[in-house]
Motif scaffolding. Structure first.
Motif, PDB file in Angstrom:
ATOM      1  N   GLU A  65       1.404  -0.800   0.079  1.00 58.79           N
ATOM      2  CA  GLU A  65       0.193  -0.264  -0.321  1.00 58.79           C
ATOM      3  C   GLU A  65       1.256   1.197   0.032  1.00 58.79           C
ATOM      4  N   ASP A  66       0.974   2.121  -0.358  1.00 58.03           N
ATOM      5  CA  ASP A  66       0.960   3.197  -0.914  1.00 58.03           C
ATOM      6  C   ASP A  66       0.603   4.507   0.715  1.00 58.03           C
ATOM      7  N   ILE A  67       1.481   5.423   0.364  1.00 57.20           N
ATOM      8  CA  ILE A  67       0.271   6.255   2.232  1.00 57.20           C
ATOM      9  C   ILE A  67      -0.771   6.628   2.263  1.00 57.20           C
ATOM     10  N   HIS A  68      -1.225   6.612   0.776  1.00 55.97           N
ATOM     11  CA  HIS A  68      -2.971   6.593   0.740  1.00 55.97           C
ATOM     12  C   HIS A  68      -3.656   5.604   0.287  1.00 55.97           C
ATOM     13  N   ASN A  70      -3.390   2.721  -1.349  1.00 54.84           N
ATOM     14  CA  ASN A  70      -3.890   2.028  -2.320  1.00 54.84           C
ATOM     15  C   ASN A  70      -2.905   1.504  -2.395  1.00 54.84           C
ATOM     16  N   ILE A  72      -0.719  -0.962  -4.531  1.00 58.06           N
ATOM     17  CA  ILE A  72      -0.102  -1.055  -5.397  1.00 58.06           C
ATOM     18  C   ILE A  72       0.988  -2.210  -6.047  1.00 58.06           C
ATOM     19  N   ASN A 185      -3.103   1.180 -10.723  1.00 55.57           N
ATOM     20  CA  ASN A 185      -3.390   2.431 -10.209  1.00 55.57           C
ATOM     21  C   ASN A 185      -3.792   3.272 -10.409  1.00 55.57           C
TER      22      ASN A 185
END
Length: 216
Positions: A65-68, A70, A72, A185
């Motif tokens: 997960e990215d910082i939001h 989401n 990846i 994404n």
């Protein structure tokens, strides 16, 4: 769950050209043998790692997960693969930084983390296998970075579909536009628009619940 003799025989059939026989015997003796249905989580984010998967049959998608928050897409694990990220987490004594989810029904063996370093010392074939896993995953991640940096979304999407066809061993993909959008994404609307363009160019053929990939 198979008995140890049957599991050992299957491992010999799958890995006799990869591992020494004593190592195969140890893997069969100490590993868990499990079946997962499509969509099951094999390894989850922040999981305390006690076992590492090796794929016997099936296909597993590895994401983080990215910082939001989401997802990846990092890479896919196929028959004979293990998860390099999970091994790194275990060696560094960290919780899992990835999520591994089955794309189809999968047969997986899971070996205990305390065997990683022991087998590295005892077996040359294990050292080669782990290093090759790191190398292969690094190459895949470099391709992802290259695609993000230098390819437009049209080319990235076709490259993604071609790769899916290759690892699934079929030119007909039963995959939704939303699933593709998540992996790349982006939004489902954008993916649907580009798929129509690729269809018009003759690179793919869209039909209900199916994408046929030409030239994969």
């Amino acid at each position: 769950m198979k008995n140890k003799a049957l599991l050992k025989a299957q491992l010999m059939a799958c890995f006799s050209d990869v591992f020494e026989t004593p190592l195969i015997n140890e893997i069969a003796e100490h590993s868990l043998h499990r079946f997962y249905n499509k969509g099951d989580i094999v390894v989850d984010l922040d999981m305390e790692m006690t076992h590492i998967p090796i794929i016997i049959n099936g296909l597993v998608k590895v994401t983080r997960e990215d910082i939001h928050e989401n997802e990846i897409l990092l890479y896919f694990l196929e028959e004979g693969d293990t998860c390099a990220c999970s091994i790194i987490n275990c060696i560094s004594k960290q919780k899992s930084i990835i999520r591994a989810t089955t794309e189809v029904r999968a047969e997986i063996i899971e070996f205990p983390v305390n065997k990683i370093e022991e087998w590295m010392i005892k077996y040359k074939s294990w050292r080669v296998y782990v290093i090759d896993s790191y190398h292969h995953r690094l190459e895949e991640l470099l391709v992802v970075i290259k695609n993000l940096a230098f390819k437009n979304l049209d080319n990235r999407l076709y490259a993604y579909l071609s790769h899916q066809a290759k690892i699934r061993h079929t030119e007909d993909l039963s995959i939704t536009h939303r699933e593709i959008a998540t992996d790349l994404n982006t939004s489902r609307v954008v993916i649907s628009r580009i798929l129509k363009v690729l269809d018009q160019k003759g690179k793919i053929k869209l039909s209900r619940h199916n994408i046929h990939v030409f030239g994969s």
